[in-house]
Design an enzyme around this catalytic site. Sequence first.
Site, PDB file in Angstrom:
ATOM      1  N   CYS A 100      39.962  39.299  39.355  1.00  0.00           N
ATOM      2  CA  CYS A 100      39.264  38.999  40.599  1.00  0.00           C
ATOM      3  C   CYS A 100      39.899  39.691  41.799  1.00  0.00           C
ATOM      4  O   CYS A 100      39.238  39.913  42.806  1.00  0.00           O
ATOM      5  CB  CYS A 100      39.216  37.488  40.838  1.00  0.00           C
TER       6      CYS A 100
ATOM      7  N   GLY B 113      33.254  27.586  33.857  1.00  0.00           N
ATOM      8  CA  GLY B 113      34.123  28.513  33.151  1.00  0.00           C
ATOM      9  C   GLY B 113      35.138  27.728  32.344  1.00  0.00           C
ATOM     10  O   GLY B 113      35.307  26.521  32.540  1.00  0.00           O
TER      11      GLY B 113
END
Length: 430
Positions: free
Chosen positions: A50, A187
């Site tokens: 990320c 997730g």
Amino acid sequence: MALLTLGINHRTAPLELRERVAFTPERMAEAFAALRATSGASEAAILSTCNRTEIYLAGDDDCAYTVLRWLSGFHGLDTAELENAMYVHRDADAVRHMMRVASGLDSMVLGEPQILGQLKDAYALARDHNASGTCLSRLFEQSFTVAKRVRTETAIGENPVSVAYAAVSMANHIFSDMSRNRALLIGAGQTIELVARHLADAGVTQFLVANRTLERAQALAEARGGRGILLSEIPGVLGDVDIVISSTASPLPILGKGAVERALKGRKHRPYFMVDIAVPRDIEPEVASLADVFLYTVDDLRQVIEENVRSREGAAREAENLISAGTQTFLSQLRALDAVATLKQFRQRAEYLRDIEIEKALRTLRNGGDPETVLRSMGRGITNKLLHEPSIQVRKATSEGRVEVTRWLRELHQLEVQEDDVIPTTPEKL
């Protein structure tokens, strides 16, 4: 062997660009094949998280601009835009950079441990695609060793500081008593696992975990006394949760503005706290415009992280010393590998020249030649052939002023310096 690292991270590129440069798991095979074909590098690895996308290469050519153009084309980006955010590290700097990344010293959260696991995954992926050879494999392994020393020999990881921890810390500012709140985690990877742990430590006892694979969601949720659901079930439970934290590898948003608007209608102004840790984003940015919704991205966590990271700065200085030592160790190993390859070639050439003279001697003996004369001739032949090319090169180097070649020759063969060979350093007196 030349080493090269190209990348962008949270310091050089905004979230909008980072998410466009991120590699999805589905395209990794395509990326490795195209990267190696385009760059010409013999070894390659890709790290995509990320906060950063980095490409590690080992080969004989400096192919930085070639890789930049390939990366731009692969993701459909303007080369100039990407170039402005790109950093390039070569050789020793590339080694030091990977070790700093592995140790968490280049992360948004100083010393955060998740990056080490992500780097190990990148290494495993490169091996799975037969892209990592001797040089990169040794670099990854040495980086992991240094990172372990940083963890065990410094206080870099003593305080729980991570993106996950920062997200939960921000939730504490929204809710006074988190034991009353229900959390939806989207997730089921390492980051969400860490989020669940920090939420539990903060008092949250009610968990829902949504994931593409139900079994994985259930395993993570049940460890916290919660329930696992599929991603498709999120709209049905959204109205009953207060905290939503998402971190998946989905290329498209999972939670849209419309779904959140519908869920808000029955909440009577009870606020939502949402954190989107994913890149590309899991939650549509437009959700932030809705009343009673506090939506944060990884970039929004920066201030919280900076406050928590100050306690680690002293440990970071100690870690830098370990990384410098690790860099030198690796470069020494790399030079040793180069020496082994050169010595192997040297020996092969010597054996080739030897075999030529042996075959010549055997033919002479078969034709009735005198053995003593043949042996002496063979010895002279081997000596002449071994020394011919080095002698030419030493004379050439000396005539060009490269006198260090002569010194190296003496050192290699442990030759004593004769008085007649010494060049006077001061003018003789007349």
